[in-house]
Design a protein around this motif. Sequence first.
Motif, PDB file in Angstrom:
ATOM      1  N   TYR A  81       0.766  -1.370  -0.021  1.00 27.95           N
ATOM      2  CA  TYR A  81       0.310   0.019  -0.064  1.00 27.95           C
ATOM      3  C   TYR A  81       0.774   0.965  -0.066  1.00 27.95           C
ATOM      4  O   TYR A  81       0.730   2.742  -0.881  1.00 27.95           O
ATOM      5  CB  TYR A  81      -0.741   0.201   1.592  1.00 27.95           C
ATOM      6  CG  TYR A  81      -1.508   1.285   1.383  1.00 27.95           C
ATOM      7  CD1 TYR A  81      -2.255   2.001   0.800  1.00 27.95           C
ATOM      8  CD2 TYR A  81      -0.769   2.063   2.370  1.00 27.95           C
ATOM      9  CE1 TYR A  81      -2.864   3.417   0.296  1.00 27.95           C
ATOM     10  CE2 TYR A  81      -1.111   3.078   2.229  1.00 27.95           C
ATOM     11  CZ  TYR A  81      -2.224   4.006   1.624  1.00 27.95           C
ATOM     12  OH  TYR A  81      -2.472   5.313   1.956  1.00 27.95           O
ATOM     13  N   ILE A 127      -5.642  -3.958  -2.043  1.00 29.30           N
ATOM     14  CA  ILE A 127      -4.609  -3.382  -1.412  1.00 29.30           C
ATOM     15  C   ILE A 127      -4.417  -2.060  -0.612  1.00 29.30           C
ATOM     16  O   ILE A 127      -4.774  -1.949   0.741  1.00 29.30           O
ATOM     17  CB  ILE A 127      -3.290  -2.668  -2.535  1.00 29.30           C
ATOM     18  CG1 ILE A 127      -2.570  -3.734  -2.788  1.00 29.30           C
ATOM     19  CG2 ILE A 127      -2.000  -2.496  -0.767  1.00 29.30           C
ATOM     20  CD1 ILE A 127      -1.771  -3.253  -3.619  1.00 29.30           C
ATOM     21  N   THR A 128      -5.705  -1.614  -1.250  1.00 31.14           N
ATOM     22  CA  THR A 128      -5.995   0.153  -0.925  1.00 31.14           C
ATOM     23  C   THR A 128      -6.920  -0.010   0.293  1.00 31.14           C
ATOM     24  O   THR A 128      -7.181   0.475   0.994  1.00 31.14           O
ATOM     25  CB  THR A 128      -6.322   1.480  -1.476  1.00 31.14           C
ATOM     26  OG1 THR A 128      -5.186   1.598  -2.837  1.00 31.14           O
ATOM     27  CG2 THR A 128      -5.975   2.214  -1.350  1.00 31.14           C
ATOM     28  N   ALA A 131      -6.084  -0.956   3.514  1.00 29.81           N
ATOM     29  CA  ALA A 131      -5.273   0.031   4.260  1.00 29.81           C
ATOM     30  C   ALA A 131      -6.645   1.296   5.088  1.00 29.81           C
ATOM     31  O   ALA A 131      -6.395   1.312   5.721  1.00 29.81           O
ATOM     32  CB  ALA A 131      -4.906   0.358   3.030  1.00 29.81           C
TER      33      ALA A 131
END
Length: 479
Positions: A81, A127-128, A131
């Motif tokens: 991230y 991924i984000t 996060a």
Amino acid sequence: MTEKMLKFVNVGMQMPSKRSTDIRTEDFKEIYNKFVNDKAKEQSSRCSQCGVPFCQIHCPLHNNIPDWLKLTAEGRLQEAYELAQSTNNMPEICGSICPQDRLCEGNCVIEKAGHGTVTIGSVEKYITDTAWEKGWIKPIKILKEINQSVGIIGAGPAGLACAEELRKFGYKITIYDRYDRPGGLLIYGIPNFKLEKFAVERRTNLLKESGINFKQDFEIGKDISLNELRKKHDAILIATGVYKSREINLPGSDLKNIFPAIEFLTASNRKGLGDKVKNFDNRMLNAENKDVIVIGGGDTGMDCVRTAIRQKAKSVKCLYRRDRENMPGSAREVYNAEEEGVEFVWLSRPKKFIGTTQASSVLVEKMKLGRVDSSGRKKPELILNSEFEIKTDMIIKALGFDPESLPELFNSPDLLISKWGTIKINLDTMEANIPGVFAAGDIVRGASLVVWAIRDGRDSAASIKKYLENKKNKSMEAA
Ligand SMILES: Cc1cc2nc3c(=O)[nH]c(=O)nc-3n(C[C@H](O)[C@H](O)[C@H](O)COP(=O)(O)OP(=O)(O)OC[C@H]3O[C@@H](n4cnc5c(N)ncnc54)[C@H](O)[C@@H]3O)c2cc1C
Ligand code: SF4
């Protein structure tokens, strides 16, 4: 996981909700998260880590894709991230809506070898999203505020990216926007089945928490002139996008049930956001139970046909004057639209709208493709005496957008524009012909993409920083 669920995961969209009787929500979430995690790892490990990263070269932000894929494959998600966000202000948004088939994924070496691309966009979104879920994404904390301010006109992706980058250095930022919500076309243009609006609001809230001021419902040119705004700030960025819908001048064009695409899509997005929309509630801009015709084969046209399908239109037809191979819209979008029941009437264009107050049909004429023109595509030519009629209750014009006349709108006749109406800038500095005024995004490029707007926002921030440092140095020398 069923095939249908897999499809949602692959395109990076939200899962359809499960009935509580099928499975407990928490259990489902856990199974789903594990599945998506495994899928992201599996996809990431397919990356061959080839010597020349064509995916990275063809991403407008030059994201370090091979490295964050490797980190994801190794389960090092926080590092993945950190790397993804170092070049992109909205990785989860780009992961959802970039036309990856024309950018990163279309140039993946594995795709070129015929084995199917690594689903780069979906991994970037995963991924984000992780996060956000884990709380790794935090508002900007500046060490010291710099006593210089920047006024940004337009809260679309270009303006937002520039604001975020400059705030990291400590500049005071105010973003002005004529809409009631920030986000530009991310909020009112792109339909919510492609981009969930909470993802846009999450981003703009983060910027507010980072100390960036937002002044909504504030129109430059109406509430203040550009020159007056310049007096309030040390530098200005114009990131107003392009909003003038291209018109179609045919007999019957003024009939009451013919609408520009942006009007139709904005009404639909506002409804999705829970607003009261008079012209939707009175059914004018609602496609439900109607025979809908969309004119135009670009991505906006695809958004209109797919929105009409979701509004339960009786039928949806798309008229396009070239054929499938020469269509400007993304091939994936055309495929999706066809899957959902849209009928494409290739090689056709409207000749006349027939009706008294409302159009009840469109007279259409057939086209054939001639020689390749300056756009590199085959030129459509009319087939004489080929007219036929298509019945309709609602017509949507999706023929593209041009810039509004900013020198006029801003009461700033000295602002230089190109023959297309876009703002002329120095390509090295992104500065317009007025000192301290910069420009970015669609208002410079013409209608383009979110990822390019972000790129421009970041580049303009770097130039504005240099300009402000010079300005400060000069005033210190003079003092
Ligand atoms: C229907 C549709 C679907 C799209 N789908 C995609 C997609 O799937 N993927 C993709 O990558 N791109 C897509 N795009 C293109 C993308 O949305 C744009 O390229 C991008 O939003 C441009 O960003 P921008 O910041 O330059 O302008 P915008 O997003 O247009 O934002 C400009 C902002 O400026 C404000 N503004 C304008 N004039 C003034 C003024 N005088 N005073 C104050 N504020 C003002 C506006 O209210 C707006 O909020 C789509 C576009 C449309 C129309
Ligand atoms: S920003 Fe867009 S083009 Fe770049 S890696 Fe992400 S999805 Fe691909």
